[in-house]
Design an enzyme around this catalytic site. Structure first.
Site, PDB file in Angstrom:
ATOM      1  CG  HIS A 286      -1.918  -1.150   1.209  1.00 45.19           C
ATOM      2  ND1 HIS A 286      -2.693  -1.520   0.136  1.00 45.19           N
ATOM      3  CD2 HIS A 286      -2.149  -2.076   2.176  1.00 45.19           C
ATOM      4  CE1 HIS A 286      -3.386  -2.608   0.455  1.00 45.19           C
ATOM      5  NE2 HIS A 286      -3.057  -2.974   1.679  1.00 45.19           N
ATOM      6  CG  ASP A 337      -5.101  -6.135  -0.469  1.00 51.98           C
ATOM      7  OD1 ASP A 337      -5.097  -7.079   0.330  1.00 51.98           O
ATOM      8  OD2 ASP A 337      -5.161  -4.950  -0.095  1.00 51.98           O
TER       9      ASP A 337
END
Ligand code: ZN
Length: 466
Positions: A286, A337
């Site tokens: 991220h 993800d």
């Protein structure tokens, strides 16, 4: 690297993207066993030896999905209904986590990895923290859940890096005080990092961290929320001992930064740096809400930044500073993800489209840089630097995208890579070769007969009313 002997195979790509060489026509690609042995451009199909497999369309190296939580796939659609934040989504995710057992996890992960193969993914980095049974009770083999994931990848034909994740507490409150584990989180924890290391030691990795021809061990610090700095050392030490990849979630939400500052007086990136967790073998996932100092730490240490833009958009995380990180020295990789969608081409283009939306300027990333993130850089951050390129010595992965689809019809050779990255989708993938073996042909998975049915069968029981 040494080339392993094995059956000789040949493919002829109508068009292929060769990292560092651009888009070439008429590419004869040869392999012996799992490795490429020769790549020759400008060869007509008629000049190919008998038995050469013709690959009409556009061929890329294998795509690497560098950040996966396989079980989150069960929340697709469910998580999109209504309103909320990252934190309300997390509660739904815990409900699914609470129901999984080794057999149901194997069935789900097999189906999810098969979906990935259909999308051109040849290697997955599974950020795995669902280790134990209800209440944190150990299974007979304490690695039963991780072994289920390794088996799932084998059954779906993919390579896997099992990023065994240290997760020790429920989080940090806004004032920096620790939050105890509760509910499904108890299944994630080994109690402390020493016991985490002991369990990971029982996975059976060899001296190179390998768990089999298709699997290698990596490690992860879930986040500064879940692992206190004084518990990070055993994870870092394991990475050093085995040359294994080390991953961590970093600054996905502003609240994480605020709590970390309150608890330790430093940002999450600084906390990880102080624990020795940054460096070329490390990947920060991220990296959304960073200070200029954080970007300097990550770039200066050549830490990889893994962007997951479809999930980051879905969870209202924000847009990370991809160009600034790349300029500072961070290689970029990509992950799906939470699997809101499984489409690495979408992840790649959203890195650039995020820059456009946030910065009001086009062309921060060239298509070639985005393709590198999806292929060679992704494999490298999962501990497979010998994959992700169509070149002699590399692992023989090929992903062929059809050009006769409505999305890619009219493609021009000079901008073929731009077309594929900015308009191609997972649905355009027709053929996938992984380590020299056909896994997808003509858009069909050759090892998992009916992937949608497998997903249906695995997900239904996880969402049914209790
Ligand atoms: Zn994640």
């Amino acid at each position: 690297m040494p080339v392993t002997a094995g059956p000789v195979r040949r493919w002829h790509a109508e068009l292929a993207w060769l990292p560092g060489r651009g888009v070439r026509a008429g590419v004869l690609i040869e392999a012996s066993g799992p490795h490429f042995t020769a790549v020759t451009t400008g060869v007509g199909p008629a000049a190919c030896p008998p038995g050469t497999v013709l690959l009409p369309g556009f061929t890329l190296p294998g795509l690497a999905n560098a950040h996966s939580h396989a079980f989150h796939r069960a929340l697709r659609g469910v998580a999109q209904a209504g309103q909320g934040t990252f934190w309300t989504w997390r509660e739904r995710m815990y409900q699914v986590a609470g129901r999984l057992q080794p057999d149901s996890y194997l069935a789900l992960a097999r189906a999810v990895y098969a979906e990935m193969a259909l999308a051109g993914v040849t290697c997955v980095g599974e950020f795995h923290y669902l280790h134990h049974d209800a209440g944190g009770a150990r299974y007979a083999d304490p690695n039963q859940m991780g072994l289920a994931l390794i088996e799932a990848a084998a059954q779906a034909g993919l390579r896997i890096t099992l990023l065994d994740t240290c997760y020790l507490r429920g989080g940090l409150a806004a004032d920096g005080s620790p939050i105890a584990l509760s509910g499904a989180q108890e299944r994630f924890s080994d109690g402390d990092a020493a016991r985490w290391a002991e369990r990971v030691g029982e996975l059976g990795a060899d001296e190179h961290g390998m768990l089999g021809a298709h699997a290698r061990a990596g490690v992860a610090i879930h986040s500064v929320r879940a692992v206190p700095p004084e518990q990070m050392h055993p994870v870092v030490a394991w990475s050093h001992a085995f040359g294994a990849p080390l991953h961590a979630h970093l600054s996905e939400q502003p609240a994480e930064n605020e709590a970390c500052l309150a608890a330790y007086g430093v940002t999450p990136a600084q906390a990880l740096d102080q624990a020795g967790a940054l460096g070329p073998r490390s990947t920060m996932v991220h990296a959304t809400h960073l200070t200029p100092g954080d970007i300097g730490l990550l770039g200066g240490s050549r830490t990889v930044a893994c962007f997951c833009p479809t999930t980051e958009a879905d969870l209202a995380d924000g847009i990370g500073p991809a160009r600034a990180l790349a300029d500072a020295g961070c290689p970029l990789s990509l992950g799906s993800d939470s699997h809101a969608v499984v489409d690495l081409l979408a992840e790649a283009r959203l890195v650039e489209l995020g820059e456009r939306l946030a910065g009001g300027r086009r062309g921060s990333f060239r298509a070639q840089e985005l393709a590198v993130a999806a292929t060679v850089a992704g494999h490298a951050c999962l501990g497979w630097p010998e994959a992700g390129e169509i070149a002699p010595g590399a692992l023989a992965d090929l992903v062929t995208v059809a050009l006769d689809t409505p999305r890619l019809a009219g493609l021009q050779r000079g901008t073929a890579l731009e077309s594929v990255i900015f308009a191609g989708t997972a649905a355009d993938v027709r053929n996938v070769v992984i380590s020299g073996r056909d896994v997808v042909a003509g858009g069909r998975h050759l090892l998992v007969d009916d992937v949608p049915a497998a997903l249906d069968a695995a997900i239904g029981p996880l969402l049914s009313p209790a």
